[in-house]
Enzyme design. Structure first.
Site, short mmCIF file in Angstrom:
data_model
loop_
_atom_site.label_atom_id
_atom_site.label_comp_id
_atom_site.label_asym_id
_atom_site.label_seq_id
_atom_site.Cartn_x
_atom_site.Cartn_y
_atom_site.Cartn_z
CE LYS A 141 -28.19 -21.64 14.90
NZ LYS A 141 -28.15 -22.06 16.31
NE ARG A 190 -33.71 -24.40 18.93
CZ ARG A 190 -32.82 -25.52 18.22
NH1 ARG A 190 -32.37 -25.88 17.47
NH2 ARG A 190 -32.70 -26.50 19.40
CD GLU A 248 -29.81 -10.38 14.84
OE1 GLU A 248 -29.00 -9.66 15.50
OE2 GLU A 248 -31.21 -10.77 14.43
CE LYS A 287 -26.03 -23.22 12.34
NZ LYS A 287 -25.98 -23.38 13.33
CB SER A 319 -26.09 -31.19 10.16
OG SER A 319 -27.71 -30.76 10.31
#
Length: 327
Positions: A195, A217, A233, A248, A274
């Protein structure tokens, strides 16, 4: 020189021929539909930055689930919009929280629809971060306790799958351990394995009111420049017990999806986020793109890269269109 014997256009001449040799195809079975659930009754709040999407109260969510099932879409993923937030995101792991109640309501009416839950505290914290904060620092191991409890309460409510999206180290192993201890050994985990810290999440954060109140973040979500780290990951989440791994966003990271497909036999999911959705919607509204063609082409590119599962806000539109097309 004579013309080459190979004429690749021969198999493009008619639509039936093109269908016969098509290498990649989309069906409604490929999709997971993301839905925002909020408090109240009869409540449908349009999300301005995501045309066509709304926050739904639980009663309207049940009706949405029935429509999704009728379209042949096998699954929804739920994102909760709570009525209260605190430093620990405790409403997110309350057994009577918004998502937990939504799970019970949907499973009572649409039992065959696969219900997946987002396991992350950012929608429930007053600071908007995905982890516990102390002195401006995101605490990894302390956050795992919240994620363990959240996943267990989702499972107890009847969730069919949990999807940790927080990007804390070790969270897949922690959740797997908690679920197994609680007797949910058969409940799968779809891990947001790679992500990235992406600007394409902006409309989602508007929808969920989950933007960080300070900083960003980047200390836990991945650097968009790093492909090898993404594969590390993915490897770690597989070692920790993930059943499905996710990349993502999707389209800006098709190379990561492709590399993951070469690396693992596990199912791969990709989230058309989105911002990807809203870009196509906005361009179509301006008359710059054919929305249906852009939608299907974007989804096809994600599947062609190697994702068997696509989380997309286009799921209902795409499924309806695909059902009306020749097989």
């Amino acid at each position: 020189m004579p013309f080459p014997i190979q004429r690749l256009r021969r198999l493009r001449e008619t639509e039936p021929l093109r269908r016969m040799v098509r290498e990649t195809s989309l069906t409604p079975n490929d999709f997971i539909y993301p839905v925002f659930v909020t408090e109240g009754q009869g409540r449908r709040e349009p999300i301005v930055s995501m045309p066509g999407q709304s926050r739904l109260s639980i009663d309207l969510l049940v009706k949405e689930a029935q429509e999704v099932k009728a379209l042949g879409i096998p699954a929804m993923i739920l994102f909760g919009i709570p009525d209260r937030k605190d430093e620990r995101g405790s409403s997110g792991f309350d057994p009577d929280g918004i998502v937990q109640r939504a799970i019970r309501a949907v499973k009572a009416q649409v039992p065959d629809l696969v219900l997946i839950t987002d396991v992350c505290i950012d929608e429930y914290t007053s600071h908007g971060h995905c982890g516990i904060v102390r002195d401006g620092k995101i605490l990894n191991d302390e956050t795992l306790d919240c994620l363990r409890t959240m996943a267990k309460t989702h499972a107890q409510a009847g969730a069919d799958m949990v999807a940790p999206s927080d990007m804390m180290d070790g969270r897949v192993a922690a959740i797997r351990d908690e679920l197994d201890r609680a007797g949910f050994v058969d409940l799968p985990i779809m891990a947001y394995a790679a992500k990235f810290a992406s600007c394409f999440y902006a409309p989602f954060r508007d929808a969920a009111n989950s933007s960080p109140q300070f900083g960003d973040r980047q200390s836990y979500q991945m650097d968009p420049a790093n492909k090898r780290e993404a594969l590390r990951e993915i490897d770690l989440d597989i070692e920790e017990g993930a059943d499905i791994i996710m990349v993502k966003p999707a389209m800006p990271y098709l190379d990561i999806i492709s590399a993951a497909r070469e690396r693992t036999l596990l199912p791969i999911a990709a989230y058309q986020v989105s911002g990807e959705y809203s870009m196509i919607k906005a361009a179509a509204q301006a008359g710059w793109l054919d929305e249906r063609r852009a939608m299907l082409e974007s989804l096809l590119s994600i599947k062609r890269a190697g994702a068997e599962i696509i989380l997309t806000y286009f799921a209902k539109e795409a499924a309806g269109l695909l059902q009306s097309r020749p097989a």
